[in-house]
Design an enzyme around this catalytic site. Structure first.
Site, PDB file in Angstrom:
ATOM      1  CG  ASN A   1      -1.741   1.219   1.416  1.00 58.71           C
ATOM      2  OD1 ASN A   1      -1.841   2.026   0.488  1.00 58.71           O
ATOM      3  ND2 ASN A   1      -2.343   1.374   2.583  1.00 58.71           N
TER       4      ASN A   1
ATOM      5  CE  LYS B   1      -0.250   3.340   4.743  1.00 55.99           C
ATOM      6  NZ  LYS B   1      -0.165   3.489   6.181  1.00 55.99           N
TER       7      LYS B   1
ATOM      8  CG  HIS C   1      -5.834   1.899   5.296  1.00 60.36           C
ATOM      9  ND1 HIS C   1      -5.435   2.910   6.138  1.00 60.36           N
ATOM     10  CD2 HIS C   1      -4.779   1.053   5.186  1.00 60.36           C
ATOM     11  CE1 HIS C   1      -4.182   2.672   6.517  1.00 60.36           C
ATOM     12  NE2 HIS C   1      -3.762   1.561   5.950  1.00 60.36           N
TER      13      HIS C   1
ATOM     14  CD  GLU D   1      -2.973   5.674   6.735  1.00 58.36           C
ATOM     15  OE1 GLU D   1      -2.872   5.652   5.498  1.00 58.36           O
ATOM     16  OE2 GLU D   1      -2.075   5.249   7.497  1.00 58.36           O
TER      17      GLU D   1
ATOM     18  CD  GLU E   1      -3.356  -2.441   7.536  1.00 57.47           C
ATOM     19  OE1 GLU E   1      -2.241  -2.677   7.092  1.00 57.47           O
ATOM     20  OE2 GLU E   1      -3.970  -1.384   7.308  1.00 57.47           O
TER      21      GLU E   1
ATOM     22  N   GLY F   1       2.527   2.378  10.795  1.00 61.46           N
ATOM     23  CA  GLY F   1       3.497   3.461  10.616  1.00 61.46           C
ATOM     24  C   GLY F   1       4.195   3.884  11.895  1.00 61.46           C
TER      25      GLY F   1
ATOM     26  CB  SER G   1       5.288  -1.513  12.076  1.00 62.32           C
ATOM     27  OG  SER G   1       4.834  -0.192  12.311  1.00 62.32           O
TER      28      SER G   1
HETATM   29  P1  PGA Z   1       2.887   0.424   7.663  1.00 61.33           P
HETATM   30  O1  PGA Z   1       1.417   0.618   7.038  1.00 61.33           O
HETATM   31  O2  PGA Z   1       3.435  -0.869   7.096  1.00 61.33           O
HETATM   32  O3  PGA Z   1       3.671   1.627   7.173  1.00 61.33           O
HETATM   33  O4  PGA Z   1       2.750   0.375   9.139  1.00 61.33           O
HETATM   34  C1  PGA Z   1       0.530  -0.450   6.906  1.00 61.33           C
HETATM   35  C2  PGA Z   1      -0.783   0.049   6.343  1.00 61.33           C
HETATM   36  O5  PGA Z   1      -1.246   1.118   6.728  1.00 61.33           O
HETATM   37  O6  PGA Z   1      -1.394  -0.636   5.495  1.00 61.33           O
END
Ligand code: PGA
Length: 267
Positions: A26, A28, A113, A115, A183, A189, A229
């Site tokens: 992803n 983003k 997601h 976000e 998640e 992140g 992460s």
């Molecule tokens: P990350 O993001 O691997 O940077 O923690 C995962 C995600 O939001 O899908």
């Protein structure tokens, strides 16, 4: 060539989680330029050739989908979108419909997601999007996860609601085309990964919910992946001991060498 190397064939039955791991990148809102996006894809195409049994999906920003698709050519890397609108067409400023995505070569779509949920996407929106994605023969990657872990374990009820509502209108026969990404928001992140025990327990819990809603056989065809992460250091342990079918990778998916090592950890 065996059918398994074309994992984005929507009719493939996915009940061999550990034979065909699923790794989704992803991106983003990265990178900023199309030339950087092309550079990532070019490296990834070469580096991932060694792993034909892995189902690899990249989800770049929507603006780059067509370029990325062109560059992917005959590669088995599949194209994903990061979100979509639930309606098939209409007055929805700034949105993209399922048919536009499939027309651009997209076969997977990340839905719900955290976000996007932070911007107001509800479980009901996610359900309608899942329905539209399946109708368009795309594989929905449904993201679920708690903001915090309370000692009383209330987060389990939240995950159960997220999954129950998301799958409300999904016919049992289509479960094999559904991916659930666990998640936990606190792990996205942040560099704070869920423990192997947390991941193992949650993927079992998710399978239990789906068994309750549908059947054990149905639950076995749903692929449950972990995101938050994931990196080169933790991927192998999370995969082998966590019992997940693969990963949804954010940050590390922008670095082809790292992303490839994460894929290698699942082989
Ligand atoms: P990350 O993001 O691997 O940077 O923690 C995962 C995600 O939001 O899908």
């Amino acid at each position: 060539m065996p059918a398994a190397v074309f994992p984005y064939n929507h009719d493939t039955i996915f009940d061999m989680q550990h034979i065909h791991p699923l790794i989704i990148g992803n991106w983003k809102m990265n990178p900023v330029t199309v030339s950087e996006a092309k550079a990532i894809i070019t490296s990834l195409k070469t580096a991932t050739k060694k792993y034909p049994t892995a189902t690899i999906v990249v989800a770049p920003p929507a603006l780059f989908l067509l370029e990325v698709k062109k560059l992917l050519g005959s590669s088995t890397i599949a194209l994903g979108a990061q979100t979509m609108h639930e309606s098939p067409v209409g007055a929805e400023t700034g949105e993209l419909a399922a048919a536009m995505l499939t027309g651009a070569g997209v076969s997977y779509v990340i839905l719900g997601h955290s976000e996007r949920r932070a911007l107001g996407e509800t479980d009901e929106h996610v359900n309608r999007k899942v329905t539209s994605a399946l109708k368009a023969k795309m594989t929905p990657i449904i993201c679920v996860g708690e903001r915090d872990r309370d000692n009383a374990g209330n987060f389990y009820a939240l995950i159960e609601t997220q999954i129950t509502v998301a799958l409300l209108t999904v016919p049992a026969a289509r479960l094999k085309n559904v991916v659930i990404a666990y998640e936990p928001i606190w792990a996205i992140g942040t560099g704070k990964t869920a423990s192997v025990e947390d991941v193992q327990e949650m993927q079992l819990f998710i399978k239990k919910i789906i068994t309750k809603l549908f059947s054990r056989a149905g639950a076995n065809t749903v692929r449950v992946v972990y995101g938050g992460s994931v990196d080169v250091q933790n991927a192998a342990t999370l995969y082998t001991a966590g019992g997940v079918a693969g990963f949804l990778v954010g940050g590390a998916s922008l670095k082809p060498a790292e992303f490839t090592k994460i894929i290698a950890a699942t082989i």
